[in-house]
Design a protein around this motif. Structure first.
Motif, mmCIF file in Angstrom:
data_model
loop_
_atom_site.group_PDB
_atom_site.id
_atom_site.type_symbol
_atom_site.label_atom_id
_atom_site.label_comp_id
_atom_site.label_asym_id
_atom_site.label_seq_id
_atom_site.Cartn_x
_atom_site.Cartn_y
_atom_site.Cartn_z
ATOM 1 N N ARG A 1 -5.478 -1.350 6.284
ATOM 2 C CA ARG A 1 -6.158 -2.477 5.649
ATOM 3 C C ARG A 1 -7.603 -2.588 6.128
ATOM 4 O O ARG A 1 -8.502 -2.929 5.361
ATOM 5 C CB ARG A 1 -5.395 -3.768 5.912
ATOM 6 N N ASP A 2 -7.855 -2.285 7.389
ATOM 7 C CA ASP A 2 -9.226 -2.300 7.903
ATOM 8 C C ASP A 2 -10.069 -1.202 7.260
ATOM 9 O O ASP A 2 -11.251 -1.423 6.960
ATOM 10 C CB ASP A 2 -9.240 -2.134 9.423
ATOM 11 N N ILE B 1 0.847 -1.192 0.000
ATOM 12 C CA ILE B 1 0.000 0.000 0.000
ATOM 13 C C ILE B 1 0.882 1.240 0.000
ATOM 14 O O ILE B 1 1.763 1.393 0.852
ATOM 15 C CB ILE B 1 -0.948 0.003 1.213
ATOM 16 N N LYS B 2 0.631 2.144 -0.973
ATOM 17 C CA LYS B 2 1.389 3.384 -1.095
ATOM 18 C C LYS B 2 0.603 4.529 -0.465
ATOM 19 O O LYS B 2 -0.624 4.511 -0.417
ATOM 20 C CB LYS B 2 1.632 3.728 -2.565
ATOM 21 N N ARG B 3 1.346 5.543 -0.001
ATOM 22 C CA ARG B 3 0.722 6.731 0.575
ATOM 23 C C ARG B 3 1.516 7.949 0.154
ATOM 24 O O ARG B 3 2.672 7.849 -0.270
ATOM 25 C CB ARG B 3 0.685 6.643 2.101
ATOM 26 N N HIS B 4 0.907 9.124 0.275
ATOM 27 C CA HIS B 4 1.595 10.377 0.019
ATOM 28 C C HIS B 4 2.200 10.886 1.317
ATOM 29 O O HIS B 4 1.749 10.541 2.407
ATOM 30 C CB HIS B 4 0.618 11.428 -0.518
ATOM 31 N N VAL C 1 3.235 2.388 3.240
ATOM 32 C CA VAL C 1 2.645 2.497 4.566
ATOM 33 C C VAL C 1 3.503 1.687 5.529
ATOM 34 O O VAL C 1 3.913 0.562 5.225
ATOM 35 C CB VAL C 1 1.196 1.979 4.554
ATOM 36 N N ASP C 2 3.792 2.256 6.691
ATOM 37 C CA ASP C 2 4.627 1.599 7.680
ATOM 38 C C ASP C 2 3.905 0.389 8.269
ATOM 39 O O ASP C 2 2.668 0.351 8.331
ATOM 40 C CB ASP C 2 4.970 2.590 8.792
ATOM 41 N N GLY C 3 4.678 -0.575 8.712
ATOM 42 C CA GLY C 3 4.106 -1.797 9.263
ATOM 43 C C GLY C 3 3.227 -1.575 10.476
ATOM 44 O O GLY C 3 2.250 -2.299 10.690
ATOM 45 N N SER C 4 3.545 -0.563 11.288
ATOM 46 C CA SER C 4 2.752 -0.297 12.487
ATOM 47 C C SER C 4 1.368 0.243 12.154
ATOM 48 O O SER C 4 0.444 0.128 12.958
ATOM 49 C CB SER C 4 3.486 0.685 13.398
ATOM 50 N N ASN C 5 1.199 0.831 10.967
ATOM 51 C CA ASN C 5 -0.100 1.372 10.557
ATOM 52 C C ASN C 5 -0.818 0.481 9.556
ATOM 53 O O ASN C 5 -1.951 0.767 9.173
ATOM 54 C CB ASN C 5 0.085 2.751 9.906
#
Length: 65
Positions: free
Chosen positions: A59-60, A22-25, A50-54
């Motif tokens: 995904r939810d 998952i990509k983010r800005h 997206v960082d693993g902690s988020n």
């Protein structure tokens, strides 16, 4: 049981790579740009993962299991 809906804000903010990541800005690139350096603004343009902690929360929001 009713179908789950994707959060409208999340589907506008995130996209996927070909392998399913998952990509983010980057944040902080919309206003108050005068005090930021050219290098800082240039680096905020690119997308990142997206960082693993988020990842679980994102995904939810996208209703991915």
């Amino acid at each position: 049981m009713p179908k789950q809906k994707t959060k409208s804000s999340a589907k506008k903010r995130f996209s996927f790579t070909g392998t399913g990541k998952i990509k983010r800005h980057h944040a902080y690139h919309s206003h108050i740009l005068t005090k930021k350096t050219k290098k800082q603004k240039r680096n905020l343009v690119h997308q990142t993962m997206v960082d693993g902690s988020n990842l679980k929360a994102v995904r939810d929001m996208l209703c991915l299991r």
